[in-house]
Design an enzyme around this catalytic site. Structure first.
Site, PDB file in Angstrom:
ATOM      1  CB  SER A   1      -0.949  -0.067   1.209  1.00 19.13           C
ATOM      2  OG  SER A   1      -1.951   0.893   1.116  1.00 19.13           O
TER       3      SER A   1
ATOM      4  CG  ASP B   1      -7.483  -2.198  -3.507  1.00 19.64           C
ATOM      5  OD1 ASP B   1      -7.943  -1.313  -2.766  1.00 19.64           O
ATOM      6  OD2 ASP B   1      -6.302  -2.584  -3.467  1.00 19.64           O
TER       7      ASP B   1
ATOM      8  CG  HIS C   1      -5.936  -1.748   0.018  1.00 18.46           C
ATOM      9  ND1 HIS C   1      -5.428  -1.380  -1.211  1.00 18.46           N
ATOM     10  CD2 HIS C   1      -5.132  -1.162   0.938  1.00 18.46           C
ATOM     11  CE1 HIS C   1      -4.367  -0.598  -1.028  1.00 18.46           C
ATOM     12  NE2 HIS C   1      -4.151  -0.462   0.270  1.00 18.46           N
TER      13      HIS C   1
HETATM   14  C1  MLT Z   1      -1.522   6.066  -0.056  1.00 18.08           C
HETATM   15  O1  MLT Z   1      -1.904   7.087   0.464  1.00 18.08           O
HETATM   16  O2  MLT Z   1      -0.347   5.778  -0.218  1.00 18.08           O
HETATM   17  C2  MLT Z   1      -2.567   5.122  -0.513  1.00 18.08           C
HETATM   18  O3  MLT Z   1      -3.801   5.711  -0.431  1.00 18.08           O
HETATM   19  C3  MLT Z   1      -2.536   3.856   0.235  1.00 18.08           C
HETATM   20  C4  MLT Z   1      -2.629   4.051   1.707  1.00 18.08           C
HETATM   21  O4  MLT Z   1      -3.620   4.558   2.180  1.00 18.08           O
HETATM   22  O5  MLT Z   1      -1.705   3.724   2.399  1.00 18.08           O
END
Ligand code: MLT
Length: 202
Positions: A102, A152, A183
């Protein structure tokens, strides 16, 4: 950067640079790294930004909307950190593989977009396109596996497809594993990444 280093048992095995998701820390992906290679060195890093107390690797302005100046700054910090950590901990700088989930996968993708081919390979769980305002440098020889969920909510399908196109265009060798969940990591996804790692990078 705040980190933990666990030396591997095999000098030939890579060092996994482990980058957590939002709200995680440097220890989050140690288990995953071990799962991928029992003999590898593990370098777990904590993101330097805090969002409501939750560590992240760079600031965002809203969900999926990245603070691009901060992203650049933090990406360069991470690139420099890899070099420094190799000296500090004595691992082979030429045998580093990034494993990110992520937010951690997103800064890894941006490392490729803004800094270039600075690691041997990457396992990116649920990455997004970090930015569209740069010319991606030559990534010839870089091997990237991506895991994505067809449902996701955070990462729409096209993000994965388009990120893949950017990487291929720049010369990287990629593979995508799709599952029909969201996700989260699934056991099948982890198994697929492990098989890819063993076939391509071990
Ligand atoms: C980010 O902000 O990098 C993406 O939305 C994934 C997350 O929430 O970590």
């Amino acid at each position: 950067m705040e980190h933990v280093f666990i030396k591997g048992t095999n000098e030939q095995a890579p060092t996994f640079l482990l980058l957590h998701g939002t709200g995680g820390n440097e220890k989050d992906l140690l288990g995953l790294g071990r799962e991928y290679d029992a003999e590898a060195s593990l370098l777990g890093v904590r993101g330097s930004e805090l969002e409501n107390g939750m560590p992240r690797f760079f600031k965002r302005l809203g969900m999926g909307v990245f603070d691009l100046d901060n992203l650049t700054f933090r990406t360069k910090e991470l690139a420099a950190f890899i070099d420094e950590a190799a000296v500090e901990h004595g691992f082979d700088r030429d045998n580093v593989i990034v494993i990110g989930y992520s937010n951690g996968a997103n800064i890894a993708a941006n490392l490729f977009f803004e800094v270039g081919n600075v690691v041997k390979g990457a396992i990116l769980h649920h990455p997004m396109i970090p930015r569209t305002d740069v010319v991606v440098p030559d990534l010839s020889g870089l091997k990237v596996w991506m895991g994505a969920g067809q449902n996701d909510q955070m990462v729409p399908l096209e993000q994965t497809v388009d990120l893949n196109a950017y990487l291929i265009q720049a010369g990287a060798l990629t593979e995508i594993f799709w599952h029909n969940r969201g996700h989260q990591l699934t056991a099948e996804e982890v198994q697929s990444a492990k098989e890819w790692y063993e076939a391509n990078l071990k």
